[in-house]
Design a protein around this motif. Structure first.
Motif, PDB file in Angstrom:
ATOM      1  N   ALA A   1      39.299  19.882  17.136  1.00 56.46           N
ATOM      2  CA  ALA A   1      39.555  20.117  18.562  1.00 56.46           C
ATOM      3  C   ALA A   1      39.007  18.976  19.405  1.00 56.46           C
ATOM      4  CB  ALA A   1      38.904  21.428  18.993  1.00 56.46           C
TER       5      ALA A   1
ATOM      6  N   GLU B   1      34.439  25.102  21.063  1.00 58.74           N
ATOM      7  CA  GLU B   1      34.569  26.382  21.774  1.00 58.74           C
ATOM      8  C   GLU B   1      33.341  27.209  21.410  1.00 58.74           C
ATOM      9  OE1 GLU B   1      38.179  29.417  22.846  1.00 58.74           O
ATOM     10  OE2 GLU B   1      38.072  28.697  20.777  1.00 58.74           O
TER      11      GLU B   1
ATOM     12  N   VAL C   1      40.619  23.838  15.515  1.00 59.64           N
ATOM     13  CA  VAL C   1      41.657  24.765  15.958  1.00 59.64           C
ATOM     14  C   VAL C   1      42.761  24.781  14.906  1.00 59.64           C
ATOM     15  CG1 VAL C   1      41.218  24.557  18.423  1.00 59.64           C
ATOM     16  CG2 VAL C   1      42.749  22.931  17.319  1.00 59.64           C
TER      17      VAL C   1
ATOM     18  N   TRP D   1      42.216  29.311  25.704  1.00 61.16           N
ATOM     19  CA  TRP D   1      42.687  28.016  26.195  1.00 61.16           C
ATOM     20  C   TRP D   1      42.606  26.946  25.119  1.00 61.16           C
ATOM     21  CZ3 TRP D   1      39.359  23.685  27.295  1.00 61.16           C
ATOM     22  CH2 TRP D   1      38.007  23.923  27.022  1.00 61.16           C
ATOM     23  N   ARG D   2      41.837  27.211  24.016  1.00 59.93           N
ATOM     24  CA  ARG D   2      41.735  26.266  22.914  1.00 59.93           C
ATOM     25  C   ARG D   2      42.844  26.448  21.876  1.00 59.93           C
ATOM     26  NH1 ARG D   2      39.543  21.613  23.885  1.00 59.93           N
ATOM     27  NH2 ARG D   2      37.505  21.790  24.859  1.00 59.93           N
TER      28      ARG D   2
END
Length: 224
Positions: free
Chosen positions: A102, A106, A132, A146-147
């Protein structure tokens, strides 16, 4: 109910999820993902726990391929699978999806967007990851942030599977250890605040994890 838990031997605490499985009569059998045997019948459920490694890193390709083959064989044989964090990324890759690094980690207790409040409640849920994934094309996505993808289900190999990117299982002591060991992989975060969130959310998280585990067992058709 016999449950095979695939994990790193140095980080095999299934926390609240395994606690609930044991309360429901589950017998836990730990399998080391670095020395995973060939799939053999004998489990009613397979649980893939998280890891500080990344499923897309070339140095882990042999381990990832072995676990992916194990998951596919289990699903073809009728054994349902649950994946958490790295386990979710692994399952996605095993079924035709992918994963990658990513842009940023997160972390913390975050709410997610959901289309299924039973199998993927909005939380907040614990997050602590730097990767991700894209779900397999056969999957149905139930939750996102949102990730990226936070939950998917899949039955393309004839047996149901469910994967969560977030951490329903994590206890505050385990989360604190992960933070101190830098599992999120990035600097620039308030580590003391992350640990505070873990302890502040402990009681609610345990209840939510137990309810989610119950929902998953019902969805997967596992009698416990």
């Amino acid at each position: 109910m016999r449950i095979h838990v695939i994990a790193d031997v140095v980080d095999s605490d299934g926390g609240y999820v395994v606690e609930r499985l044991e309360q429901r009569g589950g017998e836990i059998v730990l399998l080391d993902r670095d020395a995973l045997p060939a799939y053999a019948r004998g489990a009613d459920l397979i649980l893939l726990l998280g890891s500080d490694r990344s499923a897309h890193e070339p140095k882990w390709v042999g381990v990832v391929e072995a676990e992916s083959a194990f998951v596919r064989a289990a699903l073809r044989d009728g054994t349902p699978v649950i994946g958490i964090c790295y386990g979710a990324q692994l399952m996605a890759r095993a079924l035709g999806g992918t994963s990658w690094r990513a842009d940023a980690a997160e972390v913390g207790w975050q709410r997610i967007d959901t289309t299924d409040p039973v199998l993927c409640p909005e939380g907040p849920w614990a997050q602590l990851h730097s990767d991700v994934f894209a779900p397999p094309p056969t999957a149905r996505v139930l939750g996102t942030s949102w990730r990226g993808t936070q939950c998917f289900i899949d039955d393309s190999l004839g047996t149901r599977a469910i994967a969560w990117q977030f951490h329903p299982e994590v206890t505050p002591t385990t989360y604190e250890r992960w933070v101190n060991e830098g599992y999120y992989g990035d600097g620039g975060v308030d580590e003391k605040d992350l640990i505070r969130q873990a302890y502040d959310n402990a009681a609610r998280s345990r209840i939510a994890a137990h309810e989610l585990t119950d929902a998953a067992l019902t969805f997967l058709g596992v009698d416990a």
